[in-house]
Design an enzyme around this catalytic site. Structure first.
Site, PDB file in Angstrom:
ATOM      1  N   ASP A   2     -40.152 -67.449  56.146  1.00 14.26           N
ATOM      2  CA  ASP A   2     -39.367 -67.894  55.113  1.00 14.26           C
ATOM      3  C   ASP A   2     -39.940 -69.402  54.926  1.00 14.26           C
ATOM      4  O   ASP A   2     -39.741 -70.141  55.900  1.00 14.26           O
ATOM      5  CB  ASP A   2     -37.772 -67.898  55.801  1.00 14.26           C
ATOM      6  N   ASP A   9     -38.337 -60.769  59.267  1.00 17.65           N
ATOM      7  CA  ASP A   9     -38.531 -61.994  58.658  1.00 17.65           C
ATOM      8  C   ASP A   9     -38.174 -63.083  59.594  1.00 17.65           C
ATOM      9  O   ASP A   9     -37.635 -63.116  60.773  1.00 17.65           O
ATOM     10  CB  ASP A   9     -37.133 -61.969  57.536  1.00 17.65           C
ATOM     11  N   GLU A  45     -44.018 -67.359  53.303  1.00 16.95           N
ATOM     12  CA  GLU A  45     -43.404 -67.748  51.914  1.00 16.95           C
ATOM     13  C   GLU A  45     -43.729 -69.113  51.515  1.00 16.95           C
ATOM     14  O   GLU A  45     -43.254 -69.954  52.170  1.00 16.95           O
ATOM     15  CB  GLU A  45     -41.899 -67.316  52.054  1.00 16.95           C
TER      16      GLU A  45
HETATM   17  O1  TEU Z   1     -36.466 -68.292  49.579  1.00 17.89           O
HETATM   18  C1  TEU Z   1     -37.070 -69.566  49.037  1.00 17.89           C
HETATM   19  C2  TEU Z   1     -37.048 -69.837  47.791  1.00 17.89           C
HETATM   20  O2  TEU Z   1     -37.666 -71.027  47.675  1.00 17.89           O
HETATM   21  C3  TEU Z   1     -36.765 -69.193  46.638  1.00 17.89           C
HETATM   22  O3  TEU Z   1     -37.604 -68.059  46.294  1.00 17.89           O
HETATM   23  C4  TEU Z   1     -35.381 -68.992  46.640  1.00 17.89           C
HETATM   24  O4  TEU Z   1     -35.008 -67.570  46.091  1.00 17.89           O
HETATM   25  C5  TEU Z   1     -34.515 -70.072  45.531  1.00 17.89           C
HETATM   26  O5  TEU Z   1     -33.862 -69.113  45.158  1.00 17.89           O
HETATM   27  C6  TEU Z   1     -35.505 -70.634  44.652  1.00 17.89           C
HETATM   28  O6  TEU Z   1     -34.489 -70.989  43.543  1.00 17.89           O
HETATM   29  C7  TEU Z   1     -36.279 -67.891  50.845  1.00 17.89           C
HETATM   30  C8  TEU Z   1     -35.588 -66.720  50.862  1.00 17.89           C
HETATM   31  O7  TEU Z   1     -36.296 -65.714  50.501  1.00 17.89           O
HETATM   32  C9  TEU Z   1     -34.240 -66.656  50.146  1.00 17.89           C
HETATM   33  O8  TEU Z   1     -33.627 -65.487  50.170  1.00 17.89           O
HETATM   34  C10 TEU Z   1     -33.446 -67.709  50.877  1.00 17.89           C
HETATM   35  O9  TEU Z   1     -32.220 -67.925  50.161  1.00 17.89           O
HETATM   36  C11 TEU Z   1     -34.037 -68.958  51.246  1.00 17.89           C
HETATM   37  O10 TEU Z   1     -35.661 -69.016  51.445  1.00 17.89           O
HETATM   38  C12 TEU Z   1     -33.453 -69.754  52.247  1.00 17.89           C
HETATM   39  O11 TEU Z   1     -33.493 -69.348  53.486  1.00 17.89           O
END
Ligand code: TEU
Ligand code: CA
Length: 568
Positions: A214, A106, A273
């Site tokens: 991320d 990640d 992502e």
């Molecule tokens: O997630 C980013 C994101 O925008 C969403 O999927 C997030 O879960 C958020 O809850 C929206 O409501 C990524 C990571 O996968 C997540 O676990 C982290 O908390 C976030 O970035 C910050 O790094």
């Protein structure tokens, strides 16, 4: 074990790969402190190899204060002691490579922890050389620092409340799109970008094979960070259109590609992502000619069931026709250029079988159906830990059971607005990220065999029946069915390379599609409901290939999926 690179040739191995996501905190605890760790993962490598996956995506294990379970990094070059050591990581890489698997790390570089030395320096004075490494702004003109409304703009954090935090020492605000402890890096500063690329090269040299990036579509923000349009009566607004897909996003990704991936002996697997990404954007991001990314995690299909209040309000029942239309749009949109990633769930989403299937009477059937529908689409499938067992959403009796920062902040904010506990607990049972974060269910023993101590989050009670030990022993289990799906991908080029054709687009309970390649046709027909239903499709010449039921009568039974093939 056959290495897929020998079957498909080196360049495109990632197109035929299946990725398995490990959320280290919840996978396997080796030392009884209640938190999963790297030695725990190493103990389970044979389990993963048996399943047949090619790549492990490891959620963050870097040094971190764990404000957001590791998505708040304080040292990119160190393993957090709670997960183990760099030696353990080297052993994990070696153990994966010995078994023909790869490791995708990640990469969290939109923000760092406020405890990262870069931020500690940056916040120490207005003229510190690293001041410009983060996004600092003075209070809004006409407001004193700390006064209500003094935030430099009106953006809300994705974890609720303003996206700006006042730093007492220098009396300026820094931007944090997520938690207060997750400060956004200033990607406009070339030194920041080079520091990130240097770190990525260091990990590749250490033997990692790829990166899951991320919220990588948030790294370029709109010039001047303007206010977002606000709904009447509100003070904060979603800055989403202003902090995602900013003016320099393609430039930065291409620069990263040149600085880190180009010229490496092995293809580096990359997935970005990207909440809110459109198909048109994804075509650009994943066009190999442009040198950006291999694929993106898009969010359209996991936001279709949002009610009027979004993610944390009550969900609306999801019309299958909309789900099919969304997935088909992505299948077709990325058919000539680019590539899809395929997922039903991850550590941020509720469990797939609870959300898209039926986790009661038809858990087994619907979990197999979901696996089939996803794995036979065009793209690279991702399995989230426990999905191959049919793990379901958990039971939260009280807010004291909840651990996720986002859920806890939602709860606190809504309680302050007067919403009752019962309503909020109902909503969290449906949507909390903790649904995906309960301990991996290994056995029917205490705490699902995840730990000999007290787990950081309670195991789901159904582990007495739903667990890896039972699944491995039962040839009819979801686990063995997933093994078959993965094996099928390796043996049938139609799955990797075939065209996609949606059938019966308006059927309200059946998801049917075909994959076609050079006269060969693979057909998937899936009943997304608990009632018998039938479809009118010409079956002539089709041979049954795979199903989650024995022998097929005419009508489709509850959550039945049938795969058949023609021209083979
Ligand atoms: O997630 C980013 C994101 O925008 C969403 O999927 C997030 O879960 C958020 O809850 C929206 O409501 C990524 C990571 O996968 C997540 O676990 C982290 O908390 C976030 O970035 C910050 O790094
Ligand atoms: Ca541990």
């Amino acid at each position: 074990m056959t290495d897929i690179t020998t079957v498909y040739g080196n360049d495109d191995w990632w197109k035929s790969a299946v990725v398995y996501q490990v959320y280290p905190r919840s996978f396997a605890d080796s030392n009884g402190d209640g938190i999963g760790d790297l030695p725990g993962i190493i103990d389970k490598l044979d389990y993963l190899a048996e399943l047949g996956v090619d790549v492990v995506w490891l959620s963050p294990i870097y040094a971190s204060p764990q404000a957001d379970n590791g998505y708040d990094i304080s040292d990119y070059y160190a393993v957090d002691p709670v997960f183990g050591s760099l030696d353990d990581l080297d052993r994990l890489i070696a153990g994966l490579h010995e078994r023909g698997m790869k490791l995708m790390m990640d990469l969290v570089v939109n923000h760092t922890s406020d405890e990262h030395p870069w931020f500690v320096e940056s916040s120490s004075s207005l003229d510190n050389p690293k001041r410009d490494w983060y996004i600092w702004r003075q209070p809004r003109p006409g407001f004193a620092a700390g006064e209500l409304g003094a935030e430099p703009n009106n953006w809300a954090s994705l974890f609720f409340g303003p996206a700006w935090q006042l730093d007492e020492r220098t009396q300026e605000y820094y931007l944090h799109l997520f938690a207060i402890k997750q400060a956004d890096l200033n990607w406009e500063n070339p030194e920041v970008r080079e520091a990130v690329y240097e770190m990525m090269r260091w990990w590749l040299d250490r033997g990692v094979d790829g990166f899951r990036m991320d919220v990588i579509n948030f790294i370029s923000k709109a010039d001047g960070l303007p206010d977002a349009p606000v709904t009447p009566g509100a003070t904060l607004a979603s800055g989403f259109p202003l902090f995602s897909y900013g003016p320099h996003i393609h430039e930065y990704l291409q620069e990263m590609h040149q600085a880190v991936f180009a010229g490496r002996p092995e293809h580096v697997l990359t997935v970005g992502e990207m909440p809110g990404a459109s198909v048109e954007q994804a075509r650009l991001y994943t066009d190999q000619e442009r040198g950006e990314l291999d694929m993106v995690f898009q969010f359209e299909h996991v936001e279709l069931d949002y009610g009027p209040d979004g993610r944390y309000g009550d969900a609306r029942p999801l019309p299958l026709v909309e789900l099919k239309s969304s997935l088909a749009t992505w299948q077709l949109g990325l058919s000539d250029v680019g590539w899809n990633s395929l997922y039903w769930s991850n550590h941020d989403q509720p469990r797939a079988v609870s959300r898209f299937g039926d986790d009661g009477e038809y858990r087994q059937h619907s979990a197999k159906l979901l696996g089939t529908v996803l794995h036979l689409l065009r793209g690279t499938p991702y399995i989230y830990q426990g999905e191959e067992l049919g793990m379901a959403n958990t039971v939260f009796d009280s807010i004291d059971d909840v651990r996720d920062i986002e859920s806890l902040r939602y709860y606190a904010q809504q309680r302050a607005l007067g919403v009752d506990d019962e309503t909020l607990m109902r909503q969290l049972r449906g949507t909390s990220r903790d649904n995906a974060r309960t301990p991996m269910q290994w056995t029917d023993a205490a705490h699902a065999g995840f730990t000999t101590g007290t787990p950081w989050i309670a195991a789901t009670p159904d582990h007495t029946e739903v667990n890896a030990q039972a699944a491995v022993a039962d040839p009819d289990s979801i686990y063995h069915y997933y093994r078959m799906l993965i094996a099928l991908r390796k043996s049938d080029p139609v799955i990797v390379n075939g065209d996609f054709h949606l059938l019966l687009p308006n059927h309200e309970s059946v998801f049917a599609y075909e994959r076609r390649l050079e006269g060969r046709v693979l057909r998937v027909v899936a009943n997304f409901s608990s009632v018998h239903t039938s479809v009118e499709l010409d079956d002539e010449g089709f041979e049954p290939l795979l199903s989650n039921y024995d022998a097929s009568p005419v009508a489709l039974r509850p959550w039945e999926v049938r795969v058949s093939a023609k021209g083979y």
